[in-house]
Design an enzyme around this catalytic site. Sequence first.
Site, PDB file in Angstrom:
ATOM      1  N   SER A 186      26.556  32.702 141.640  1.00 16.00           N
ATOM      2  CA  SER A 186      25.190  32.284 141.976  1.00 16.00           C
ATOM      3  C   SER A 186      25.081  31.496 143.273  1.00 16.00           C
ATOM      4  CB  SER A 186      24.606  31.476 140.826  1.00 16.00           C
ATOM      5  OG  SER A 186      25.411  30.360 140.538  1.00 16.00           O
ATOM      6  N   HIS A 214      22.841  36.774 137.242  1.00 15.01           N
ATOM      7  CA  HIS A 214      22.245  37.097 138.545  1.00 15.01           C
ATOM      8  C   HIS A 214      22.377  38.578 138.924  1.00 15.01           C
ATOM      9  CE1 HIS A 214      21.084  33.089 139.966  1.00 15.01           C
ATOM     10  NE2 HIS A 214      22.081  32.678 139.200  1.00 15.01           N
ATOM     11  N   LYS A 244      15.692  34.951 134.771  1.00 15.61           N
ATOM     12  CA  LYS A 244      15.753  35.199 136.216  1.00 15.61           C
ATOM     13  C   LYS A 244      14.990  36.494 136.525  1.00 15.61           C
ATOM     14  CE  LYS A 244      20.055  32.598 136.387  1.00 15.61           C
ATOM     15  NZ  LYS A 244      19.491  31.272 136.605  1.00 15.61           N
TER      16      LYS A 244
HETATM   17  N1  PMP Z   1      24.885  31.770 133.593  1.00 14.39           N
HETATM   18  C1  PMP Z   1      24.742  31.838 134.922  1.00 14.39           C
HETATM   19  C2  PMP Z   1      25.764  32.567 135.716  1.00 14.39           C
HETATM   20  C3  PMP Z   1      23.633  31.247 135.542  1.00 14.39           C
HETATM   21  O1  PMP Z   1      23.468  31.308 136.864  1.00 14.39           O
HETATM   22  C4  PMP Z   1      22.674  30.595 134.745  1.00 14.39           C
HETATM   23  C5  PMP Z   1      21.403  30.005 135.343  1.00 14.39           C
HETATM   24  N2  PMP Z   1      21.526  28.961 136.186  1.00 14.39           N
HETATM   25  C6  PMP Z   1      22.889  30.522 133.367  1.00 14.39           C
HETATM   26  C7  PMP Z   1      23.987  31.135 132.819  1.00 14.39           C
HETATM   27  C8  PMP Z   1      21.925  29.796 132.481  1.00 14.39           C
HETATM   28  O2  PMP Z   1      20.836  30.600 132.194  1.00 14.39           O
HETATM   29  P1  PMP Z   1      19.478  29.965 131.679  1.00 14.39           P
HETATM   30  O3  PMP Z   1      18.758  29.419 132.843  1.00 14.39           O
HETATM   31  O4  PMP Z   1      18.794  31.110 131.008  1.00 14.39           O
HETATM   32  O5  PMP Z   1      19.856  28.901 130.689  1.00 14.39           O
END
Ligand code: PMP
Length: 396
Positions: A186, A214, A244
Amino acid sequence: MSSKTLSKFLHDNLEDLKSHGLYNVIDPLESGNGPLIRIGGRELVNLSSNNYLGLATDERLVSACIAATKAAGVGAGAVRTINGTLSVHVDLEQKLAEFKHTEAAIVFQSGFNCNMGAISAVMDANDAILSDELNHASIIDGCRLSRAKIIRYKHSDMDDLRLQARTAKESGLYNKLMVITDGVFSMDGDIAKLPEIIRIAEEYDLITYVDDAHGSGVLGNGAGTVKHFGLSDKVDFQIGTLSKAIGVVGGYVAGKQALIDWLKVRARPFLFSTSMTPGSAAACITALDILMNSTELQERLWDNAHYFKQGLAALGFDIGHSETPITPCIIGEEVATQTFSKRLYEEGIYAKSIVFPTVPKGTGRVRNMPTAAHTREMLDKALSVYEKVGKELAII
Ligand code: PMP
């Protein structure tokens, strides 16, 4: 009165963060999180959301959410295993399995919850987990919660992964071994080397776990990184978020029926935290229908991402080596990064700085997320402000 020890701890640590430029100020939005946002009465071009396809404010999702809320209420009323499973949750899980080309799926309240629940439901203190050093915080926390031995391998370094897998296997110390990776990282936007990870996993009998928060909606005609590489039948855990590209909220695991059956009796957020609201579940189903029926939004997303990346690179910014729409603009030092982002903000561009501890010290960046919903005019405005501020602060 609060404890003196706590007051001192909070004061000292907050001051320390502020003096090092590491204190994150939160600006509440007075609008939805679309390509234009309003903060403090000002309209800004938004380059900081994960709303890749613009679905968070899409009328079709809003209508689905309202209809389901009118039909079933605002809350699910209980955890999934008591009586908080509504038919809309089951419909969403079936849709996700179809979307990910797997036998079944299970939905959680967030992607973070999903990683906390799924890893610890399968791995325990007699096991070991090989984890990419840049994996997301929720993976790290999920691994810790499992009490398995955590073996970090160098970021996307397949020689290191193979060496660590061999050493762990030959040690005979562990019952089960798992390899975990983000599908798309990310902060830098690079894609995991999944074909090689799967080869190593087959060689050393590793359980495979890919968090595609992502990549879903972005790669593989929308179905994600695993599909992009044609590996849908080779990955045990396909993790995703519904917050997302899908534009709503929630997380999920897609995989074999037996795995999903096990998670439904062992994953603690599924057992002990109230299920997603009916409105959110219905909006997710609508988003998945849109994604499975057309690639138009993905095409717009990629067009905009190429345009914006080329624009920043042509101006002389360091945009790293992203392979996806995630577009870091690497500044380096923390305070300089925050100053840059603050000047963008003053000039009408919302592009948040990301500094330690989210990224390593000295690699502060402004992370840009061009989306399908941006117009060329919005991106051109952002590029012209980048040029102005970049020159002003002697970054380009
Ligand atoms: N896994 C990854 C790789 C992420 O980038 C994120 C979001 N920041 C999450 C999990 C968490 O997802 P959520 O925002 O739905 O809790």
